[in-house]
Every structure is written in structure tokens, then in C-alpha cells.
Design an enzyme around this catalytic site. Structure first.
Site, PDB file in Angstrom:
ATOM      1  N   ASP A 145      22.543  26.305  82.450  1.00 51.94           N
ATOM      2  CA  ASP A 145      23.210  26.809  81.574  1.00 51.94           C
ATOM      3  C   ASP A 145      23.577  28.766  81.585  1.00 51.94           C
ATOM      4  O   ASP A 145      22.685  29.019  81.586  1.00 51.94           O
ATOM      5  CB  ASP A 145      22.959  26.413  80.066  1.00 51.94           C
ATOM      6  N   SER A 159      26.451  32.000  81.081  1.00 45.15           N
ATOM      7  CA  SER A 159      27.677  32.762  80.547  1.00 45.15           C
ATOM      8  C   SER A 159      28.254  33.009  82.084  1.00 45.15           C
ATOM      9  O   SER A 159      29.336  33.218  82.664  1.00 45.15           O
ATOM     10  CB  SER A 159      28.123  33.131  79.467  1.00 45.15           C
ATOM     11  N   MET A 177      34.785  31.838  81.598  1.00 50.37           N
ATOM     12  CA  MET A 177      33.987  32.205  81.259  1.00 50.37           C
ATOM     13  C   MET A 177      35.087  33.218  80.374  1.00 50.37           C
ATOM     14  O   MET A 177      36.039  33.659  80.922  1.00 50.37           O
ATOM     15  CB  MET A 177      33.786  33.802  82.215  1.00 50.37           C
ATOM     16  N   SER A 186      37.847  27.794  73.088  1.00 51.46           N
ATOM     17  CA  SER A 186      38.139  28.134  72.180  1.00 51.46           C
ATOM     18  C   SER A 186      37.483  28.411  70.990  1.00 51.46           C
ATOM     19  O   SER A 186      37.735  29.433  70.076  1.00 51.46           O
ATOM     20  CB  SER A 186      38.233  26.176  71.148  1.00 51.46           C
ATOM     21  N   CYS A 201      34.819  31.125  72.040  1.00 48.00           N
ATOM     22  CA  CYS A 201      34.238  32.145  73.136  1.00 48.00           C
ATOM     23  C   CYS A 201      35.000  33.810  71.805  1.00 48.00           C
ATOM     24  O   CYS A 201      36.081  33.646  72.220  1.00 48.00           O
ATOM     25  CB  CYS A 201      34.001  31.800  73.611  1.00 48.00           C
ATOM     26  N   GLY A 222      30.615  27.915  68.519  1.00 45.44           N
ATOM     27  CA  GLY A 222      30.074  28.322  70.299  1.00 45.44           C
ATOM     28  C   GLY A 222      28.259  29.152  70.098  1.00 45.44           C
ATOM     29  O   GLY A 222      27.936  28.806  69.636  1.00 45.44           O
ATOM     30  N   ARG A 252      20.768  31.448  76.719  1.00 48.77           N
ATOM     31  CA  ARG A 252      22.241  32.072  77.514  1.00 48.77           C
ATOM     32  C   ARG A 252      22.834  33.015  76.973  1.00 48.77           C
ATOM     33  O   ARG A 252      23.224  33.659  78.033  1.00 48.77           O
ATOM     34  CB  ARG A 252      23.303  30.981  76.897  1.00 48.77           C
ATOM     35  N   GLU A 297      59.789  27.333  74.288  1.00 44.86           N
ATOM     36  CA  GLU A 297      60.260  26.597  74.315  1.00 44.86           C
ATOM     37  C   GLU A 297      59.809  25.091  75.069  1.00 44.86           C
ATOM     38  O   GLU A 297      59.828  24.196  74.632  1.00 44.86           O
ATOM     39  CB  GLU A 297      61.946  26.821  75.439  1.00 44.86           C
ATOM     40  N   GLY A 298      58.637  25.302  75.685  1.00 43.44           N
ATOM     41  CA  GLY A 298      58.070  23.975  76.282  1.00 43.44           C
ATOM     42  C   GLY A 298      57.214  23.458  75.147  1.00 43.44           C
ATOM     43  O   GLY A 298      56.416  22.357  75.020  1.00 43.44           O
TER      44      GLY A 298
HETATM   45  P1  XMP Z   1      36.315  24.219  74.633  1.00 47.36           P
HETATM   46  O1  XMP Z   1      37.578  25.417  74.592  1.00 47.36           O
HETATM   47  O2  XMP Z   1      36.482  23.232  75.033  1.00 47.36           O
HETATM   48  O3  XMP Z   1      35.178  24.869  75.333  1.00 47.36           O
HETATM   49  O4  XMP Z   1      35.824  24.543  72.603  1.00 47.36           O
HETATM   50  C1  XMP Z   1      33.594  24.379  75.833  1.00 47.36           C
HETATM   51  C2  XMP Z   1      33.162  25.834  76.783  1.00 47.36           C
HETATM   52  O5  XMP Z   1      32.689  26.814  75.604  1.00 47.36           O
HETATM   53  C3  XMP Z   1      31.650  27.715  76.260  1.00 47.36           C
HETATM   54  N1  XMP Z   1      30.834  28.046  75.070  1.00 47.36           N
HETATM   55  C4  XMP Z   1      30.881  29.558  74.495  1.00 47.36           C
HETATM   56  N2  XMP Z   1      31.680  31.037  75.301  1.00 47.36           N
HETATM   57  N3  XMP Z   1      30.785  32.283  73.094  1.00 47.36           N
HETATM   58  C5  XMP Z   1      31.286  32.211  74.677  1.00 47.36           C
HETATM   59  O6  XMP Z   1      32.156  32.676  74.825  1.00 47.36           O
HETATM   60  C6  XMP Z   1      29.631  30.831  72.724  1.00 47.36           C
HETATM   61  O7  XMP Z   1      29.289  30.774  71.684  1.00 47.36           O
HETATM   62  C7  XMP Z   1      29.633  30.197  74.036  1.00 47.36           C
HETATM   63  N4  XMP Z   1      29.577  28.015  73.500  1.00 47.36           N
HETATM   64  C8  XMP Z   1      30.263  27.276  74.755  1.00 47.36           C
HETATM   65  C9  XMP Z   1      30.632  26.973  77.113  1.00 47.36           C
HETATM   66  O8  XMP Z   1      31.204  26.851  78.600  1.00 47.36           O
HETATM   67  C10 XMP Z   1      31.326  25.731  76.540  1.00 47.36           C
HETATM   68  O9  XMP Z   1      31.472  24.230  78.230  1.00 47.36           O
END
Ligand code: XMP
Length: 493
Positions: free
Chosen positions: A255, A257, A306, A310, A312, A394, A408, A479-480
Site C-alpha cells: 500500500d 500512493s 494516484m 473520492s 483524495c 481517506g 502510507r 448532456e450525458g
Molecule cells: P474511491 O474513489 O473508490 O477511491 O473512494 C478509493 C481509493 O482512494 C485511495 N485513497 C486515498 N488517496 N488520499 C489519497 O490521495 C487518501 O487519504 C486516500 N485514502 C484512500 C486508495 O487508493 C483507495 O483504494
């Protein structure tokens, strides 16, 4: 085609899922004929290409069990002690559909007040009693609601009221046989014992009547559910890795980034040297060069993404990252040559994004926010403004770092903490039992519209330019989506 879109004159511009769209193909088969068989790593095949993120608001045992039952896999997070993480992995590996393998157990000297306490905490009222109050020791009785309902004095010992005339099942017992025993005995609970009479598990009538069949389950050679776990790349993570192998883990995800590091290459080589049978997913990477470095070190899978999750903020904080469709396309083109599966991680907000990730070459998608808010995630529901919510954060958020996930996002023991994520809440999505089949059906409809029966067919045809793909302008994206209504409510999500 995908090559024109991602490698043509526009290739200087990073693209994400919403920037592109497929043109429909020809349909010559039903949606039920579409199969989503795929791979998560070189050696692990899955029937549903979904992976749950190693985040402390997403994946512990319950999520990993649910994901594996529905044909995907869960990656248990490591924002906890080695012992706690191994305990979660063991729960997954020991899971048997319909069997409670870790029932709450009491001893004969415990009191009715203890039973009340358990009932209050967990809702369970049928409690097996063993000689020393632990599982795997001799079963001596069972206490049910009927034994204790009218007892005024809650300080009396269980031994004075428990049922000792027991109906038990002898190991090994199938769910069908257990069902028959419960039907005949009309009891609510059926303890399962071994030759020596020690308690090994418990079967509950209510569970069994609800028990679903999971034909897609991801299982190992011994029919145990598959389970993944995340670890870091520090020296101390080597002990964590060894403990996880002991707990039965099938796959570990390194794990980070920014995965293109010497630490990660060393860790991959070390693992493949001492435990070649354990699958190692490296990452995260977003460029072909990063990916090549990990492939050369021997990874079995690559995690791609990277700063696109959502929650991040990595791209904003570190000025580093890549729009996800470009990242998935480019890494997959390289990884395909080496037979290394790609997991598209982050930024998946709907089934359309899953279909795009798969067609651009990812074997699986990893999801955090899409799965957050389901019943199987850690944490409790709460109400805010009349909406039922669960927390989602996150792993680089200040909140998660307080618990310990600083590893991480900080290479060294930095004194100043820089958050690379945020925390928030997501709405209740119900159980994976309904939610995953809904996602699966959405993805199958997408493959059918593009004209392919399987992920590999789709990927091959995209790679050779047989599938037409276009860029979407900002207006086309509007539009989509839903537009031109005074108001609307979403019936799907
Ligand atoms: P979604 O979009 O599915 O993404 O919510 C989940 C993925 O986001 C990463 N992750 C982070 N990335 N800061 C970041 O830049 C964070 O605090 C963080 N926490 C999770 C990770 O790869 C996860 O699978």
C-alpha cells in the site's frame, strides 16, 4: 479507437472516465450470457471483477467475506495492530456459509446477567455453554430465551437453568443435513461438535432460512474464501507479512500512493523469494515506467491510480498523479505484454466507470466510496438531516492518521503532518447481497451494449482498435448526465 484517444495528438491531455464514451456495437446475445470472469493477479481468477479498498471505513472481515461470496475479493486494511489484522483475515478464511464459526460462548458459572449483557450487545440469545466458557472445549449445555425469561433473580448461575438435553450435529455436517436436524428438533440453535464433544460452531435457524446460495464465491483449493490484506514496505511490515501468511492470507497489496520506490522493489523481491505462493500486488502506479520497475521486481498484479479517489487530495497537495482513464490505459498496455493484471483503483463513481476501466485494460476495479455505506463496512450508521449515513474517510486524512495510517503518506517519521485525504459521510446502501448483484447487472448491460460477452473479448477488441471510442466535450458530458429537469430524484443510487 482507444489508441487514437489516448495516444493521438490529444495524448498530452490526461483523460478520465467521464471524458470518453464508447459507441455501441451489435447485440447478438442476451445479457445473462455475459460473463465477468477475470483476474486479480497472475494466479488468482475471480468471477466478479470487484475488489474492496484497504481502508478502515471499508474493509474488515465482514466486507471481505461479502466480496468473496459475491465473486470478488476484499483487501483488509492495516490501520490496526498485526494481531487485529490477522484476526480479521482468519475470520474470512474460516467463514462457512450458514455456520457461526465464532459464536459467543459462556461457562456454567456465568450468571443470567451475563446472558442479558450479551443479548444487549449483540442481540444473540441462544448461547452455547462449554466447560470453561470458550469455543473448542466441551459443550455442556445451551441457554435460550425460554430458559431464562421468567427468572427474577439474574445473579443465579447458568448451570441451574441451562438445557442439557442437547440436539447437536457431529462434524462434518452439511448445511442440508443441519437444516433437516433443525426441522426435526424444532430448536432455534444447533451446536456442531467434534468427536470429543467439543464445540466447533453453531448453526442458527434464522440464519439458515435466510442462507443464500453464492455460486460465484471466490475460494481457494480448500474451499475457504479468498482474502487479501494490505501491508506497507517498511522493515517492520515483513513481520506483518509473515503473520498474515500464518493467518492464511492469499494475496497482499503493498500500500503506497507512489509505488515506484526501492522500498517496494525490495519488499516484492523478498516476498517472492520466501513465499512465492503468495500473490503480491504492487503500486500504486500511473505510468508505464513505474509499472515496469515493479514488474521487473516480480509483482503478480499492479494497482493503478494516484490522487483520483473520492476522498483524495494527493494531486492537490503533491502536484503528482494522473487522470484515471489515461493511467489505466497506459499501464494496462504495458502490463498486458507481461501478463500482469491491473487493478484500477479509485475514482469509480458508477457502473459506467467500471465498464470503462475494464475496457481500457484493467482486470478488476478497486472501490472505496462505491462500497462505503454498505452494511458490511466497519462503523455505525447515524442520522444527519434525516438521512441515514456512515462515515467514509481517506487513509491519508487527519482522522485516519490519528489511528496510525501515517505510514502510507509519510515515508519517514515526519513531525509535521500533511493530510492527503479528507473524511466525510456517505448514504446507507444496504447490504452487499443486493448491492453487488446490482453493480454486476449494470456492468453486464454495458458489455452487451458494446457487443461483447466477456471482459477478455472486450479488452482484446479495444486493444486492436475494433471498438469505437470518442472524447466527450464538456457540453456532451452535461448532456450525458441528467439535465433540463426542474428537479429529479435518483431511483438507482
Ligand atoms: P474511491 O474513489 O473508490 O477511491 O473512494 C478509493 C481509493 O482512494 C485511495 N485513497 C486515498 N488517496 N488520499 C489519497 O490521495 C487518501 O487519504 C486516500 N485514502 C484512500 C486508495 O487508493 C483507495 O483504494
Amino acid at each position: 479507437s482507444a489508441a487514437d484517444v489516448f495516444e493521438g495528438s490529444k495524448s498530452q491531455c490526461g483523460l478520465t472516465y467521464d471524458d470518453v464514451i464508447f459507441l455501441p456495437g451489435h447485440i447478438s446475445f442476451g445479457v445473462d450470457e455475459v460473463e465477468l470472469v477475470s483476474k486479480i493477479s497472475r494466479k488468482i481468477a475471480v468471477k466478479t471483477p470487484f475488489v474492496s479498498s484497504p481502508m478502515d471505513t471499508v474493509t474488515e472481515a465482514s466486507m471481505a467475506i461479502g466480496m468473496a461470496l459475491h465473486g470478488g475479493i476484499g483487501i483488509v486494511h492495516y490501520n490496526m495492530s498485526v494481531e487485529e489484522q490477522c484476526a480479521e483475515v482468519r475470520k474470512v478464511k474460516k467463514f462457512k456459509n450458514g455456520f457461526i464459526t465464532e459464536p459467543t460462548v459462556l461457562a456454567p458459572h456465568n450468571t443470567l446477567a451475563d446472558v442479558d449483557r450479551i443479548k444487549e450487545q449483540s442481540g444473540h440469545s441462544g448461547i452455547p455453554i462449554t466447560l470453561d466458557g470458550r469455543i473448542h472445549s466441551k459443550l455442556v449445555g445451551i441457554v435460550t430465551k425460554r430458559d431464562i425469561d421468567f427468572q427474577e433473580d439474574r445473579s443465579i448461575a447458568i448451570s441451574t437453568v441451562m438445557t442439557t438435553d442437547l440436539v447437536v450435529a457431529k462434524e462434518p455436517v452439511s448445511l442440508v443435513e443441519a437444516n433437516e436436524l433443525l426441522r426435526q428438533s424444532k430448536k432455534g440453535k444447533l451446536p456442531v461438535v467434534n468427536e470429543a464433544g467439543a464445540l466447533v460452531s453453531l448453526i442458527s435457524r434464522t440464519d439458515i432460512t435466510k442462507a443464500l446460495d453464492y455460486p460465484l464465491s471466490s475460494v481457494d483449493a480448500h474451499k475457504s474464501l479468498l482474502c487479501g490484506a494490505a501491508i506497507g514496505t517498511r522493515l517492520s511490515d515483513r513481520d506483518r507479512f509473515l503473520a498474515l501468511v500464518d493467518a492464511g492470507v492469499d494475496l497482499v497489496v503493498l500500500d503506497s500512493s507512489q509505488g515506484d520506490s526501492e522500498y517496494q522493489r525490495d519488499m516484492i523481491r523478498w516476498i517472492k523469494d520466501i513465499h512465492p505462493e503468495i500473490q503480491v500486488v504492487g503500486g500504486n502506479v500511473v505510468t508505464r515506467t513505474q509499472a515496469l520497475h515493479l514488474i521487473q521486481a516480480g509483482v503478480d498484479g499492479l494497482r493503478v491510480g494516484m490522487g483520483v479517489g473520492s476522498i483524495c487530495t494527493t494531486q492537490e497537495v503533491c502536484a503528482c498523479g494522473r487522470p484515471q482513464a489515461s493511467a489505466v490505459y497506459h499501464v494496462s498496455r504495458l502490463a498486458r505484454k507481461f501478463g500482469v493484471p491491473v487493478i484500477a483503483d479509485g475514482g469509480v463513481a458508477n457502473t459506467g466507470h467500471i465498464i470503462k476501466a475494464l475496457s481500457l485494460g484493467a482486470s478488476c476495479v478497486m472501490m472505496g466510496s462505491l462500497l462505503a455505506g454498505t452494511a458490511e463496512t466497519p462503523g455505525d450508521y447515524f442520522f444527519q438531516d434525516g438521512v441515514r449515513l456512515k462515515r467514509y474517510r481517506g487513509m491519508g486524512s487527519l482522522e485516519a492518521m490519528k489511528v496510525g495510517s501515517a505510514k502510507r503518506y509519510f515515508a519517514s517519521a515526519a513531525k509535521v503532518k500533511v493530510a492527503q485525504g479528507v473524511s466525510g459521510a456517505v448514504v446507507d446502501k444496504g447490504s452487499l447481497n443486493q448491492y453487488i448483484p446490482y453493480l454486476v447487472m449494470g456492468v453486464k448491460h454495458g458489455l452487451q451494449d458494446i457487443g461483447f460477452k466477456s471482459i477478455s473479448d472486450l479488452q482484446t477488441n479495444v486493444a486492436i482498435g475494433k471498438v469505437r471510442m470518442e472524447l466527450r466535450s464538456a457540453a456532451a458530458q452535461r448532456e450525458g448526465g441528467v439535465h433540463s429537469l426542474h428537479s429529479h430524484s435518483s431511483s438507482n443510487n
